[in-house]
Write an enzyme that holds these catalytic residues in place. Structure first.
Site, mmCIF file in Angstrom:
data_model
loop_
_atom_site.group_PDB
_atom_site.id
_atom_site.type_symbol
_atom_site.label_atom_id
_atom_site.label_comp_id
_atom_site.label_asym_id
_atom_site.label_seq_id
_atom_site.Cartn_x
_atom_site.Cartn_y
_atom_site.Cartn_z
ATOM 1 N N ASP A 123 48.385 41.505 34.830
ATOM 2 C CA ASP A 123 47.379 42.186 35.645
ATOM 3 C C ASP A 123 47.691 41.950 37.131
ATOM 4 O OD1 ASP A 123 44.360 43.390 35.395
ATOM 5 O OD2 ASP A 123 44.593 42.144 37.189
ATOM 6 N N ASN B 206 43.949 48.984 46.915
ATOM 7 C CA ASN B 206 43.547 50.395 46.945
ATOM 8 C C ASN B 206 42.579 50.680 48.080
ATOM 9 O OD1 ASN B 206 45.044 51.611 44.888
ATOM 10 N ND2 ASN B 206 43.601 50.962 43.297
ATOM 11 N N GLU C 289 45.502 48.648 36.213
ATOM 12 C CA GLU C 289 46.544 47.806 36.807
ATOM 13 C C GLU C 289 47.104 46.807 35.798
ATOM 14 O OE1 GLU C 289 42.580 45.799 37.973
ATOM 15 O OE2 GLU C 289 43.359 47.784 37.464
#
Length: 353
Positions: free
Chosen positions: A220, A228, A265
């Site tokens: 992860d 983002n 992700e």
């Protein structure tokens, strides 16, 4: 037209139009030699139509071209059978028109347009039947100079029509099968990273579960929401792409190493090489974690680094692959809560690593 069909339909329509243009040029020469001027003039018109359709295809006007092909072939069939009779084989053009109507129906989403395609197909069938009745009650308006010429032309005309239909169906099948393979690929691979998705992993679940010494790693990206929100989703996508590229490189260098885009992700790696013990698998994944930490994304001439947290689980800790994925996921979250940028494993055999 459906966007994914445009290049395929354009290619198919272009090839069929080239074939029709060539054959109508041959007909023009034949009827000019026989001095049958009505048919000569009509084939001049047909040649001009197909030249125009080829030019129209350069502007991607596929739907209009298909309609023009339908109209030209239908009128060509009717006029030719009335003028030259049944023996010349022009009635067989009906079998070339129907696939064209089928293609027009296939590329449309509109139900009204599909109803029109049905009407077009029905008109071809009705015209064929009426021409059969006409030929039994009326003599041809024109004849070739010799009866043998009529029979020979009928054989050649019919053969060319059959070849055209066969070519059409072969190309059509090629397009459909190619599109189907594309759908299967799209359903199995992640478009952003190029890695397989969880659908592929589930298909191999039973085969993997039969192995005795495989490991599952849940990866992860740390602080991905922050990346983002701060640098934009394009930057986040580039982070995932770089990780995907690194995992793909590892896939080709390491045996039985299956990286999977899990979603968001997250990535999953299933490492099944029986020649490597669990400790070595852990060391290699730790090396991959470090390499990911060395990757950089450039945003406005500034290099941005990122890290990942990995949770690990091994065969024997759970009987199923799904159970190991859940276990690796829970350990990954444990690592998230204890500093991130780490690889977490708790199997007793690994404590000394």
């Amino acid at each position: 037209m459906k966007d994914y069909l445009k290049p395929h339909v354009l290619k198919l329509t272009f090839m069929i139009n080239m074939l029709f243009l060539f054959w109508h040029a041959v007909l023009l020469a034949v009827f000019g030699y026989e001095e049958i001027w009505i048919m000569t003039c009509f084939n001049v018109f047909s040649v001009l139509v197909y030249i125009y359709t080829l030019l129209a295809l350069r502007k991607h006007r596929t739907r209009g071209v298909i309609q023009m092909m339908y109209v030209e072939l239908l009128f060509h069939m009717i006029i030719s059978v009335i003028c030259m009779g049944w023996e010349c084989g022009f009635q067989e053009y009906a079998f070339g028109i129907l696939p064209i109507v089928l293609l027009g129906d296939y590329i449309e989403d509109n139900s009204k347009l599909r109803l029109r395609s049905f009407a077009m197909a029905a008109s071809v069938v009705v015209s064929y039947l009426l021409l059969a009745i006409w030929s039994n009650t009326h003599a041809p308006l024109y004849l070739f100079r010799s009866p043998e010429g009529t029979k020979l032309f009928g054989i050649i005309n019919g053969t060319v029509t059959i070849l055209a239909v066969c070519l059409y169906h072969l190309l059509y099948t090629h397009i459909v099968l190619g599109f189907e393979r594309g759908l299967i690929h799209d359903a199995s691979y992640d478009s952003l990273t190029g890695l397989v998705n969880r659908r592929v992993l589930y298909k191999q679940r039973e085969q993997i579960q039969k192995l005795e010494d495989y490991c599952v790693f849940m990866i992860d990206v740390d602080n991905f929401k922050y990346i983002n929100d701060t640098y934009g989703h394009d930057t986040g996508d580039r982070v995932l792409e770089l990780i995907g590229e690194l995992l793909t490189e590892c896939k080709y260098k390491m045996k039985k190493f299956l990286p999977v885009r899990w979603g968001g992700e997250e990535f999953v790696v299933v490492y099944c090489d029986a020649e490597i013990d669990r400790e070595e698998k852990i060391r290699q994944m730790e090396d991959i974690r470090r390499r990911i930490g060395e990757l950089r994304v450039t945003v406005d001439e500034t290099e941005i680094g990122f890290t990942v947290t990995i949770g690990a689980a091994a065969a024997g800790e759970d009987e199923t692959l799904d159970g190991l994925v859940v276990l690796a996921d829970s350990r990954m979250y444990y690592g998230k809560g204890h500093g991130k940028d780490c690889l977490v494993f708790t199997h007793d055999e690994w404590r000394n690593i």
